[in-house]
Design an enzyme around this catalytic site. Sequence first.
Site, short mmCIF file in Angstrom:
data_model
loop_
_atom_site.label_atom_id
_atom_site.label_comp_id
_atom_site.label_asym_id
_atom_site.label_seq_id
_atom_site.Cartn_x
_atom_site.Cartn_y
_atom_site.Cartn_z
N GLU A 1 11.60 10.37 69.65
CA GLU A 1 11.30 10.18 67.87
C GLU A 1 10.50 8.63 68.06
O GLU A 1 10.80 7.90 68.45
CB GLU A 1 12.11 9.69 67.29
CG GLU A 1 11.70 10.19 65.77
CD GLU A 1 13.19 9.78 64.76
OE1 GLU A 1 14.42 9.46 64.95
OE2 GLU A 1 13.14 10.62 63.18
N GLY B 1 20.53 2.89 68.80
CA GLY B 1 21.91 3.09 69.37
C GLY B 1 21.70 4.39 69.10
O GLY B 1 22.41 4.96 70.38
N MET C 1 19.86 8.70 69.38
CA MET C 1 19.15 9.86 68.70
C MET C 1 19.73 11.30 69.44
O MET C 1 20.56 12.06 69.99
CB MET C 1 17.75 9.69 70.10
CG MET C 1 17.08 10.68 69.44
SD MET C 1 15.99 10.68 67.74
CE MET C 1 15.62 12.08 67.49
N HIS D 1 26.95 10.06 62.49
CA HIS D 1 25.77 9.68 62.06
C HIS D 1 24.97 10.72 63.21
O HIS D 1 24.40 12.09 62.36
CB HIS D 1 25.19 8.15 62.47
CG HIS D 1 24.06 8.68 61.67
ND1 HIS D 1 23.58 7.74 60.79
CD2 HIS D 1 22.66 8.61 62.42
CE1 HIS D 1 21.86 7.37 60.88
NE2 HIS D 1 21.55 8.43 61.76
N GLU D 2 25.06 11.17 64.06
CA GLU D 2 23.93 11.65 64.35
C GLU D 2 24.81 13.41 64.59
O GLU D 2 23.72 13.98 64.59
CB GLU D 2 24.25 11.28 66.74
CG GLU D 2 24.19 10.41 66.70
CD GLU D 2 22.39 10.01 65.96
OE1 GLU D 2 21.48 10.58 66.48
OE2 GLU D 2 22.51 8.29 65.72
N GLU E 1 17.64 9.83 57.42
CA GLU E 1 18.30 8.61 58.15
C GLU E 1 19.68 8.13 57.02
O GLU E 1 20.92 7.75 57.18
CB GLU E 1 17.75 7.26 58.06
CG GLU E 1 16.59 7.48 59.27
CD GLU E 1 17.49 8.03 60.45
OE1 GLU E 1 18.66 8.05 60.54
OE2 GLU E 1 16.75 9.08 61.47
ZN LIG Z 1 19.83 8.73 62.49
#
Ligand SMILES: [Zn+2]
Length: 854
Positions: free
Chosen positions: A128, A266, A268, A300-301, A323
């Site tokens: 990304e 942090g 991906m 989060h991921e 995000e």
């Molecule tokens: Zn993210």
Amino acid sequence: MPGTNLTREEARTRAALLAVDAYEIELDLSSARAGGTFRSTTVVRFTAAEPGASTFIDLVAPAVTEIVLNGRALPLENFADSRIALPDLAAENELRVVADCAYTNTGEGLHRFVDPADGETYLYTQFEVPDARRVFANFEQPDLKASFAFTVTAPAGWVVVSNSPTPEPAGDGDTRVWTFEPTPRMSTYITALIAGPYVGVFDSYDNGAQHVPFGVYCRPSLREHLDADAIFAVTRQGFDYFQEKFDFPYPFAKYDQLFVPEFNAGAMENAGAVTFRDQYVFRSKVTDASYEARAATILHELAHMWFGDLVTMEWWNDLWLNESFATFAEVVCQAEAPGSKWPHSWTTFANQMKTWAYRQDQLPSTHPIMAEINDLEDVQVNFDGITYAKGASVLKQLVAYVGQDAFFQGVRAYFKRHAWGNTRLADLLGALEEASGRDLRAWSAAWLETAGINVLRPELSVAADGTIESFAVLQEAPALPAGARGEAVLRPHRIAVGLYELVDGKLVRTDRIELDVDGERTAVPQLAGRKRPAVLLLNDDDLSYAKVRLDADSLAVVTAHLGDFTDSLPRALCWASAWDMTRDGELATRDYLALALSGLQRESDIGVVQSVQRQVKLSLELYADPAWRETGLQRWAAAAETALRAAPAGSDHQLAWARTLAGAARTDEQLALLAGLLDGTAEIDGLAVDTELRWSLLGRLVATGRADEAAIDAELARDNTSSGQEHAATCRAARPTAAAKAEAWASVVDSDTLTNYVQDAVIAGFQQPDQRDLLAAYTEKYFASVKQVWETRSHEISQQIIGGLYPAYAVSQATLDATDAWLAAADPAPALRRQVVEARAGVERALKAQAADS
Ligand SMILES: [Zn+2]
């Protein structure tokens, strides 16, 4: 010349023309130990809506050796400028591209790393935004989804992980071949490959008939520190929570989490093969805040597997939504999942995300959440506090506005409707409107298409006997910095007002009123006729995104009793408000220091403690009146030593104060204590002077001239790891000599051999606020070289240098003038201009705050 750029218009045209079916990608990584280049062969099948038309495929590679379109060899000259021109398409096409691609050391594309601990080579991809094209030829835009089948040749004995489950490797001799099954349809940027002698730990998620294999990987040199069970536990919680809330089973065949070296972000969200920075494998004692941050990243991921990977934005202008959703999901899961270790996650959100958002939203570069993303250069500088933190804050406000049940109901419909496809913001808002019955057009225009932060103030009239006569919430339009894009508007805010009383020395919430604030003045009639509480707190529970001010009486109580709120969230809100006022020059730095010294003694939330510690240090270095700065720094260092000695043995607070003292020590006695802790002649009961803390102690001793290069070498001999090498690089650059500064500068600016992590470490050591005199010569050097850095280095590397070497500690009009002169003369590209303008804003703000402190 597009260079490596791609415009939205080009992407639109290409998406209208093509439908991509499948890629078969063969990568020969048998050369990985030697480095250099590797052979990449791509066969892609795709259709064209308009036979005879032409297009291009993306590739960043040192050389192309073969281009065959529909059986016809194309001239190699068709490869130019990071693209391969594809003329005269058929309705159905097959393209074969053979290229020599390059291993990188910047964390972009296929990163190659050699572990000093075992001499072994470790690879991983990071794609990304547009870096899959550094590994294989592809149509690099999120809305051209396809299936990907990877075949990888790599050294025997290696582990190879990709999006599809890892097959048994075939072959004999020195290499093996891994033939992966084709993936489901996905975007190029979430494909992944991780290869090397990594070690794995395995488990699974089992829920009725559902079985999802889990893997957690790291380098062998970190294996003893890998707490896989804790990682699996959080992951399992996320699977339970998200599957239920999203009403959609986890969409991929397995879930691997890989902790990889020198990772820029942090983590991906590669589909089924998530990569994390391997500082998340803790080599030394860390506070609970670090475990909480890691869990948040894991969740989060995982949320991205649905929001981002299963359903993907059409173009990068909706990156913010991608995000923000994942960030909101991570926090709400921690707050609500049964058995969560961090149910106070909204406190951490207020403390970190909100602070980040408010800071970014006051920079001249601020922009509406829905940014114009015209090309890839725009998006690469847009991984910012607006995209992640303000977006998530506004999403939290949206959930308060439509109600959480309606929110998840809309999300469920959205996943079902758009599974494996691409969407725009309107698709999500439409689903939320259907679920909630609220018209979101006005809401969306006010919150997403405008910039800046509203200020909410109480308007309070109290009778002589303490009865509230009237109470209203006043809203101010954002004060946008000069040059900022977007309109300054009033917004609809769903907020809570908290009423707090002092009970036995504690500030306890006695009531809470939730209401819609709209326009300049919103009366709150519910409060009239009631006794004035000790504290009236606007935006209690942190539902909305606004700067909040307290009435004078509430402020007085909060200043005296900040540490006495029984709940951590209102404390965090008041800490944030005080910090915000300090940055705005409304609260003198010396008063902020006094508030911190009293409030921190009673602050139990370790994440908040560590944030305030960082903010105090920053305010003293940047915002304090220079004539008083040394007094403030000494007071802070003395307080840190006292707090360190008073903290419970072995506690997180003890460790946080030890680190603070390691950064703040000034007097001979304090520095002697650091040296004693390092050589074992001093001891603090319960404080483990472990690897990471040793480097912190040594760093300060080196920067103050009390430890020399031999000491750095000795420490590196004790910790001959990649982290140790980075710390050593920081220490060398921190030495207080002109020669050390020159050496550090040259290694970063005049050479491109440092890896992303070592370069970052050197920059961190170079910038020492106590060495302002030594650094003075570098303002001119910075402006002489910054444009060339931008033009010749990769995006990540140049971003580190441009932001990191800016003369941020040279707080003076002269720095502003030098910046302005450069901006006028250099005519920088927009993305470069933005980074320099942001850095300049820090100096401008510091000058104002210094004036307020004098
Ligand atoms: Zn993210």
